[in-house]
Motif scaffolding. Structure first.
Motif, mmCIF file in Angstrom:
data_model
loop_
_atom_site.group_PDB
_atom_site.id
_atom_site.type_symbol
_atom_site.label_atom_id
_atom_site.label_comp_id
_atom_site.label_asym_id
_atom_site.label_seq_id
_atom_site.Cartn_x
_atom_site.Cartn_y
_atom_site.Cartn_z
ATOM 1 N N VAL A 1 0.809 -1.218 0.000
ATOM 2 C CA VAL A 1 0.000 0.000 0.000
ATOM 3 C C VAL A 1 0.844 1.271 0.000
ATOM 4 N N GLY A 2 2.151 1.165 0.261
ATOM 5 C CA GLY A 2 2.993 2.363 0.266
ATOM 6 C C GLY A 2 4.469 2.021 0.175
ATOM 7 N N LYS A 3 5.226 2.951 -0.406
ATOM 8 C CA LYS A 3 6.680 2.837 -0.507
ATOM 9 C C LYS A 3 7.262 4.172 -0.063
ATOM 10 N N THR A 4 8.007 4.169 1.048
ATOM 11 C CA THR A 4 8.586 5.417 1.546
ATOM 12 C C THR A 4 10.104 5.338 1.541
ATOM 13 N N TRP A 5 10.740 6.498 1.539
ATOM 14 C CA TRP A 5 12.197 6.572 1.613
ATOM 15 C C TRP A 5 12.596 7.724 2.531
ATOM 16 N N ARG A 6 13.761 7.563 3.160
ATOM 17 C CA ARG A 6 14.330 8.619 3.995
ATOM 18 C C ARG A 6 15.842 8.559 3.851
ATOM 19 N N LEU A 7 16.447 9.694 3.528
ATOM 20 C CA LEU A 7 17.899 9.774 3.355
ATOM 21 C C LEU A 7 18.439 10.824 4.317
ATOM 22 N N ASP A 8 19.395 10.431 5.154
ATOM 23 C CA ASP A 8 19.978 11.308 6.166
ATOM 24 C C ASP A 8 21.473 11.468 5.948
ATOM 25 N N PHE B 1 17.148 4.747 4.068
ATOM 26 C CA PHE B 1 16.115 3.814 4.505
ATOM 27 C C PHE B 1 15.029 3.742 3.429
ATOM 28 N N TYR B 2 14.829 2.555 2.892
ATOM 29 C CA TYR B 2 13.799 2.326 1.857
ATOM 30 C C TYR B 2 12.824 1.297 2.417
ATOM 31 N N GLU B 3 11.558 1.664 2.562
ATOM 32 C CA GLU B 3 10.606 0.806 3.261
ATOM 33 C C GLU B 3 9.332 0.582 2.456
ATOM 34 N N LEU B 4 8.806 -0.642 2.590
ATOM 35 C CA LEU B 4 7.515 -1.009 1.998
ATOM 36 C C LEU B 4 6.487 -1.076 3.121
ATOM 37 N N GLN B 5 5.288 -0.535 2.872
ATOM 38 C CA GLN B 5 4.182 -0.666 3.819
ATOM 39 C C GLN B 5 3.220 -1.715 3.264
ATOM 40 N N LEU B 6 3.015 -2.765 4.033
ATOM 41 C CA LEU B 6 2.178 -3.893 3.611
ATOM 42 C C LEU B 6 0.979 -3.993 4.540
ATOM 43 N N GLN B 7 -0.164 -4.396 3.976
ATOM 44 C CA GLN B 7 -1.388 -4.466 4.777
ATOM 45 C C GLN B 7 -2.206 -5.681 4.349
ATOM 46 N N GLN C 1 -4.327 -5.058 9.389
ATOM 47 C CA GLN C 1 -3.025 -5.119 10.048
ATOM 48 C C GLN C 1 -1.966 -4.660 9.061
ATOM 49 N N SER C 2 -0.948 -3.974 9.569
ATOM 50 C CA SER C 2 0.089 -3.471 8.653
ATOM 51 C C SER C 2 1.478 -3.804 9.178
ATOM 52 N N TRP C 3 2.412 -3.921 8.257
ATOM 53 C CA TRP C 3 3.809 -4.214 8.540
ATOM 54 C C TRP C 3 4.674 -3.337 7.651
ATOM 55 N N THR C 4 5.891 -3.066 8.126
ATOM 56 C CA THR C 4 6.873 -2.300 7.360
ATOM 57 C C THR C 4 8.089 -3.174 7.137
ATOM 58 N N CYS C 5 8.557 -3.227 5.899
ATOM 59 C CA CYS C 5 9.758 -3.989 5.561
ATOM 60 C C CYS C 5 10.792 -3.050 4.949
ATOM 61 N N ARG C 6 12.001 -3.066 5.510
ATOM 62 C CA ARG C 6 13.099 -2.245 4.999
ATOM 63 C C ARG C 6 13.920 -3.082 4.018
ATOM 64 N N LEU C 7 14.196 -2.517 2.839
ATOM 65 C CA LEU C 7 14.887 -3.251 1.774
ATOM 66 C C LEU C 7 16.020 -2.422 1.189
ATOM 67 N N PRO C 8 16.959 -3.065 0.485
ATOM 68 C CA PRO C 8 17.950 -2.317 -0.296
ATOM 69 C C PRO C 8 17.246 -1.582 -1.447
ATOM 70 N N CYS D 1 10.370 -10.264 6.677
ATOM 71 C CA CYS D 1 10.482 -9.536 5.411
ATOM 72 C C CYS D 1 11.275 -10.308 4.360
ATOM 73 N N ALA D 2 12.133 -11.209 4.804
ATOM 74 C CA ALA D 2 12.911 -12.028 3.853
ATOM 75 C C ALA D 2 12.001 -12.983 3.089
ATOM 76 N N SER D 3 10.771 -13.204 3.576
ATOM 77 C CA SER D 3 9.856 -14.118 2.898
ATOM 78 C C SER D 3 9.158 -13.435 1.697
ATOM 79 N N LEU D 4 9.327 -12.140 1.544
ATOM 80 C CA LEU D 4 8.746 -11.467 0.373
ATOM 81 C C LEU D 4 9.455 -11.966 -0.881
#
Length: 197
Positions: A47-54, A147-153, A158-165, A190-193
């Protein structure tokens, strides 16, 4: 006579064993199917793909320290000395112990850029104060983090966040459906995706 008695008792025992075996099979059959053959994981939607660069912004500050005077760093200044007994016993006589200051780089703030797909990730502009690098108060860029994250629902909300390369994050498409393994505590694996092709 004893042979006849043995055969009379063996038929009922055998049929009871077959009956018990059939009951066990009927009981364990669904359990084995559930454990071995059912699809693993829970159905989820991306349902969403977010990114954050610091980027860390470091500042050169003068900080106080103390050490034995024979171990002073080369950049030590504002040195005050006094005689002390070494509690470790490495120096048998009272020896000079120094208090001093020296310049050190310390993280003071972050430059941050964040967003969500379809906006592509981009590094923030790290605004520095422009002082020469050897002058107290000067700033420099430190460690970058991404940080690159997927929002899954799931259907229940219920929702989960998975951080990926980055490469994997980019390959996943919004609205895609997956099966995600979730443990009994509700933690996603998240490795099961599946890796998108």
């Amino acid at each position: 006579m004893p042979a006849a008695q043995t055969s009379l008792f063996s038929k009922p025992k055998r049929s009871r064993l077959y009956g018990a075996g059939l009951c066990i099979l009927l009981t364990l059959g669904p359990l084995l199917w559930w454990l071995l053959l059912k699809p693993t994981g829970m159905g989820v939607v991306l349902v969403g793909k977010t990114w954050r660069l610091d980027i860390e912004i470091e500042k050169l500050l003068e900080e106080g320290e103390s050490s034995w005077c024979d171990e002073l760093p080369a950049e030590a200044r504002n040195i005050s000395r006094r005689l002390l007994v070494d509690p470790s016993g490495a120096r048998p006589e009272p020896t000079e112990h120094c208090r001093f200051s020296r310049p050190q780089w310390r993280t003071m703030r972050m430059a941050r850029a964040e967003g969500a797909a379809p906006t592509p990730p981009h590094w923030p502009e790290a605004r520095l104060n422009g002082l020469p690098a050897d002058q107290l108060g000067a700033e420099r860029t430190g460690k970058p983090e991404a940080f690159y994250e997927l929002q899954l629902q799931n259907e229940a909300g219920q929702s989960w966040t998975c951080r990926l390369p980055l490469a994997e994050w980019q390959a996943h498409k919004l609205g895609a459906r997956y099966r995600l393994r979730v443990d009994r505590f509700g933690v996603a694996d998240c490795a099961s995706l599946p890796r998108p092709s």
